[in-house]
Design a protein around this motif. Sequence first.
Motif, mmCIF file in Angstrom:
data_model
loop_
_atom_site.group_PDB
_atom_site.id
_atom_site.type_symbol
_atom_site.label_atom_id
_atom_site.label_comp_id
_atom_site.label_asym_id
_atom_site.label_seq_id
_atom_site.Cartn_x
_atom_site.Cartn_y
_atom_site.Cartn_z
ATOM 1 N N SER A 5 -9.782 1.907 6.250
ATOM 2 C CA SER A 5 -9.679 1.637 4.808
ATOM 3 C C SER A 5 -9.495 0.154 4.547
ATOM 4 N N ALA A 6 -8.584 -0.477 5.289
ATOM 5 C CA ALA A 6 -8.329 -1.903 5.092
ATOM 6 C C ALA A 6 -9.602 -2.717 5.320
ATOM 7 N N LYS A 7 -10.347 -2.352 6.358
ATOM 8 C CA LYS A 7 -11.595 -3.068 6.664
ATOM 9 C C LYS A 7 -12.609 -2.905 5.528
ATOM 10 N N LEU A 8 -12.744 -1.702 5.020
ATOM 11 C CA LEU A 8 -13.689 -1.452 3.924
ATOM 12 C C LEU A 8 -13.236 -2.129 2.630
ATOM 13 N N PHE A 9 -11.942 -2.103 2.353
ATOM 14 C CA PHE A 9 -11.450 -2.762 1.145
ATOM 15 C C PHE A 9 -11.779 -4.249 1.204
ATOM 16 N N LYS A 10 -11.654 -4.832 2.391
ATOM 17 C CA LYS A 10 -11.966 -6.254 2.563
ATOM 18 C C LYS A 10 -13.466 -6.496 2.361
ATOM 19 N N GLU A 11 -14.289 -5.680 3.005
ATOM 20 C CA GLU A 11 -15.731 -5.910 2.995
ATOM 21 C C GLU A 11 -16.400 -5.529 1.682
ATOM 22 N N GLN A 12 -15.977 -4.428 1.075
ATOM 23 C CA GLN A 12 -16.657 -3.903 -0.112
ATOM 24 C C GLN A 12 -15.842 -4.051 -1.389
ATOM 25 N N GLY A 13 -14.551 -4.298 -1.233
ATOM 26 C CA GLY A 13 -13.661 -4.291 -2.381
ATOM 27 C C GLY A 13 -13.108 -2.901 -2.591
ATOM 28 N N ILE A 43 -3.817 5.699 -0.092
ATOM 29 C CA ILE A 43 -4.071 4.939 1.132
ATOM 30 C C ILE A 43 -3.457 3.544 1.010
ATOM 31 N N CYS A 44 -3.642 2.913 -0.151
ATOM 32 C CA CYS A 44 -3.037 1.584 -0.374
ATOM 33 C C CYS A 44 -1.527 1.651 -0.198
ATOM 34 N N VAL A 45 -0.915 2.647 -0.786
ATOM 35 C CA VAL A 45 0.539 2.802 -0.678
ATOM 36 C C VAL A 45 0.938 2.981 0.786
ATOM 37 N N ALA A 46 0.172 3.755 1.535
ATOM 38 C CA ALA A 46 0.481 3.964 2.956
ATOM 39 C C ALA A 46 0.368 2.661 3.746
ATOM 40 N N ILE A 47 -0.615 1.841 3.423
ATOM 41 C CA ILE A 47 -0.759 0.544 4.099
ATOM 42 C C ILE A 47 0.422 -0.350 3.753
ATOM 43 N N ASP A 90 -5.838 -8.130 7.351
ATOM 44 C CA ASP A 90 -5.956 -9.574 7.363
ATOM 45 C C ASP A 90 -6.002 -10.102 5.934
ATOM 46 N N ARG A 91 -6.263 -11.390 5.791
ATOM 47 C CA ARG A 91 -6.192 -12.022 4.475
ATOM 48 C C ARG A 91 -7.123 -11.363 3.459
ATOM 49 N N GLY A 92 -8.336 -11.059 3.866
ATOM 50 C CA GLY A 92 -9.274 -10.426 2.940
ATOM 51 C C GLY A 92 -8.812 -9.043 2.504
ATOM 52 N N ALA A 93 -8.253 -8.296 3.445
ATOM 53 C CA ALA A 93 -7.740 -6.972 3.101
ATOM 54 C C ALA A 93 -6.531 -7.086 2.185
ATOM 55 N N TRP A 94 -5.653 -8.075 2.450
ATOM 56 C CA TRP A 94 -4.502 -8.256 1.550
ATOM 57 C C TRP A 94 -4.959 -8.587 0.141
ATOM 58 N N LEU A 97 -6.024 -5.390 -1.430
ATOM 59 C CA LEU A 97 -4.865 -4.555 -1.729
ATOM 60 C C LEU A 97 -4.086 -5.097 -2.925
ATOM 61 N N PHE A 98 -3.969 -6.402 -3.006
ATOM 62 C CA PHE A 98 -3.272 -7.029 -4.126
ATOM 63 C C PHE A 98 -4.002 -6.722 -5.437
ATOM 64 N N LEU A 99 -5.319 -6.866 -5.420
ATOM 65 C CA LEU A 99 -6.106 -6.539 -6.614
ATOM 66 C C LEU A 99 -5.995 -5.063 -6.963
ATOM 67 N N ALA A 100 -5.991 -4.222 -5.948
ATOM 68 C CA ALA A 100 -5.855 -2.776 -6.194
ATOM 69 C C ALA A 100 -4.531 -2.477 -6.879
ATOM 70 N N ALA A 101 -3.488 -3.193 -6.497
ATOM 71 C CA ALA A 101 -2.174 -2.968 -7.110
ATOM 72 C C ALA A 101 -2.202 -3.289 -8.596
ATOM 73 N N LEU A 102 -3.023 -4.251 -8.975
ATOM 74 C CA LEU A 102 -3.113 -4.630 -10.386
ATOM 75 C C LEU A 102 -4.051 -3.725 -11.174
ATOM 76 N N GLN A 103 -4.992 -3.086 -10.477
ATOM 77 C CA GLN A 103 -6.030 -2.324 -11.169
ATOM 78 C C GLN A 103 -5.894 -0.809 -11.012
ATOM 79 N N SER A 104 -4.960 -0.351 -10.229
ATOM 80 C CA SER A 104 -4.872 1.068 -9.883
ATOM 81 C C SER A 104 -3.798 1.793 -10.672
ATOM 82 N N PRO A 105 -3.724 3.098 -10.461
ATOM 83 C CA PRO A 105 -2.658 3.874 -11.098
ATOM 84 C C PRO A 105 -1.280 3.350 -10.691
ATOM 85 N N ALA A 106 -0.302 3.760 -11.431
ATOM 86 C CA ALA A 106 1.055 3.231 -11.283
ATOM 87 C C ALA A 106 1.606 3.318 -9.862
#
Length: 196
Positions: A5-13, A43-47, A90-94, A97-106
């Motif tokens: 998941s982290a790898k895909l979030f980095k590569e695809q958003g 998944i984000c929460v688990a990471i 890594d940095r791209g995945a972070w 994840l940071f953007l997901a925290a701002l754009q995702s459910p509570a």
Amino acid sequence: MLAASAKLFKEQGFARTSMEDIAAAAELSVATAYNYFKTKGEICVAIYKADRDLVQQATDKVIAAPPKDPVAAICKLIETDFETEVPFVDRGAWEALFLAALQSPAGVTEAWTGAALMRVDQFKRLLKVLQERGSVAADADIESAAELLGALDFSTFFNWIVEWRTGSGATRRFLDAAKKRRLRAQVRQLVAGLRA
């Protein structure tokens, strides 16, 4: 699944990554992936939690036996925080994840808030140890100082993401020698106020 998941979030958003993509990358059936996590937010929460747990263990050791000098103790706590991370993020995945925290459910945003509060609590605990030793004034406002240190910690993390995004930071590490000097100067200023 978390590493995939982290790898895909980095590569695809985060937004463009589907649960199906994650299942395929993790070499699982979609049904099996959904058995573990119902949403990408989970998944984000688990990471976040995996990283937070590692950081908690490492920083608890610093709090239990901090350096005598309060500046060194606080810097050691911050450095330990940034030098302890799950190896698959890594940095791209972070950034994703940071953007997901701002754009995702509570739930995802709450995970970030929980991690921030954990860090403030760590600073509070460390400052109390230093206060008991006499390295910090008995009447120092530990609560406010811990909140300031939490903000400094977050600012350091955010700047690391921005440097990666803008191309101005070439290293993978959160804190290179120059950043450590700057951090030490900032902490020295705060500690001077705590001793007054």
